[in-house]
Design an enzyme around this catalytic site. Structure first.
Site, PDB file in Angstrom:
ATOM      1  N   HIS A 184      41.506  40.972  36.983  1.00  0.00           N
ATOM      2  CA  HIS A 184      40.651  40.597  38.117  1.00  0.00           C
ATOM      3  C   HIS A 184      39.416  39.882  37.602  1.00  0.00           C
ATOM      4  O   HIS A 184      38.743  40.367  36.681  1.00  0.00           O
ATOM      5  CB  HIS A 184      40.233  41.836  38.907  1.00  0.00           C
ATOM      6  CG  HIS A 184      39.158  41.558  39.922  1.00  0.00           C
ATOM      7  ND1 HIS A 184      37.889  42.116  39.860  1.00  0.00           N
ATOM      8  CD2 HIS A 184      39.144  40.746  41.020  1.00  0.00           C
ATOM      9  CE1 HIS A 184      37.161  41.689  40.875  1.00  0.00           C
ATOM     10  NE2 HIS A 184      37.892  40.854  41.590  1.00  0.00           N
ATOM     11  N   SER A 185      39.091  38.720  38.157  1.00  0.00           N
ATOM     12  CA  SER A 185      37.851  38.013  37.865  1.00  0.00           C
ATOM     13  C   SER A 185      37.719  37.759  36.370  1.00  0.00           C
ATOM     14  O   SER A 185      38.533  37.059  35.785  1.00  0.00           O
ATOM     15  CB  SER A 185      36.674  38.804  38.437  1.00  0.00           C
ATOM     16  OG  SER A 185      35.499  38.035  38.493  1.00  0.00           O
ATOM     17  N   MET A 186      36.708  38.324  35.703  1.00  0.00           N
ATOM     18  CA  MET A 186      36.579  38.129  34.269  1.00  0.00           C
ATOM     19  C   MET A 186      37.816  38.614  33.535  1.00  0.00           C
ATOM     20  O   MET A 186      38.242  38.021  32.535  1.00  0.00           O
ATOM     21  CB  MET A 186      35.342  38.853  33.735  1.00  0.00           C
ATOM     22  CG  MET A 186      35.080  38.603  32.254  1.00  0.00           C
ATOM     23  SD  MET A 186      33.641  39.511  31.622  1.00  0.00           S
ATOM     24  CE  MET A 186      34.363  41.147  31.398  1.00  0.00           C
TER      25      MET A 186
END
Length: 287
Positions: free
Chosen positions: A101-103
């Protein structure tokens, strides 16, 4: 919601990380990677909805219950890539999938591009490549990062008199989340201190990056992906707002799933978690 995970600590050659283990020991190997300033609780709703997988949901270094990097070290994104590879080695996984997720999605892409023979599948949530910078901006960026690093010793983390106030602050933070999501992240991310609670996260995580990959660097990793890639795009998330996002997918073998919800749609509520699980559960179990 009753957790269905095992809490473990992983002693790597260079650092000790914490993690949640989900699923049967003989399940399909998956390493789950959370976003910046989050922790392993990011997958508290999603992981139980992905049967048949052995999911190692990490606390990245400096996050949650994992160790902070030693004095003088930093948190360049490629250092996380090394950490994840060492986790796979610890479990004896020569080949594994990544759920990011994301980073965590960005770290996943970097690892899969760098060592395509190790990564079987990528399941990405609202993340693909890091924020980029060009060569002409590098001197100024490094200067700003050095000044911020020198000033860090004089700064103190916020202290919240009540747990609920920390939850409210997290709701308004980067990648705003629902109250339930903020509570899950806070339960793992806070620690008691005199006067109330503060975050466990390493203060160095908030420092500006001294160096960013260029757009060409970032795209080289995407172009080198060899495994199947399934990307969930949150309609009210952060990825869709990135400039030139459509160009990132142009001609790439990436399956795009547009889902309603914000940046943390997999954690904000059970409906969002189920929608994301429906995208990934067959995908991650495929040979």
């Amino acid at each position: 919601m009753s957790p269905a995970f095992e809490e473990v600590r992983l002693r790597l050659p260079h650092i000790e990380l914490a993690a949640h283990l989900y699923g049967p020991a003989d399940g399909v190997p998956v390493i789950a990677l959370h976003g910046w300033l989050d922790n392993a609780a990011s997958f508290a709703r999603l992981a139980p909805k992905l049967p048949g997988l052995r999911i190692v949901a990490l606390d990245f270094a400096g996050h949650g219950h994992s160790d902070h990097r030693p004095a003088g070290a930093g948190y360049a994104i490629w250092e996380y890539v090394h950490d994840v590879l060492q986790v796979a080695e610890q479990f004896g996984w020569q080949r594994f999938s990544l759920l990011g997720h994301s980073m965590g999605a960005i770290v996943s892409v970097l690892l899969a591009g760098a060592l395509p023979e190790r990564v079987a599948r990528l399941a990405l949530i609202d993340g693909l490549i890091p924020y980029t910078g060009e060569a002409e901006d590098a001197p100024q960026r490094l200067g700003e990062a050095l000044k911020a690093q020198m000033a860090l010793a004089g700064k103190r983390k916020p202290v919240y008199a009540e747990f609920s106030r920390a939850v409210e602050a997290r709701m308004r933070g980067v990648g705003a989340v629902s109250r339930e999501a903020a509570e899950l992240l806070a339960q793992r991310g806070l620690m008691p201190v005199p006067g109330g609670y503060t975050w466990r996260t390493d203060s160095r995580l908030t420092l500006p990056s001294p160096l960013r990959l260029t757009q060409a660097h970032a795209m080289a990793f995407v172009q080198r992906l060899q495994c199947p890639v399934d990307l969930v795009l949150a309609e009210q998330g952060m990825l869709a707002a990135q400039p030139r996002f459509a160009e990132l997918l142009d001609g790439r073998p990436i399956t795009l799933n547009r889902l309603p919800g914000g940046h943390h749609l997999h954690l904000d509520d059970e409906v969002g978690a189920q929608l994301v699980a429906d995208c990934f559960k067959a995908f991650l179990r495929s040979p």
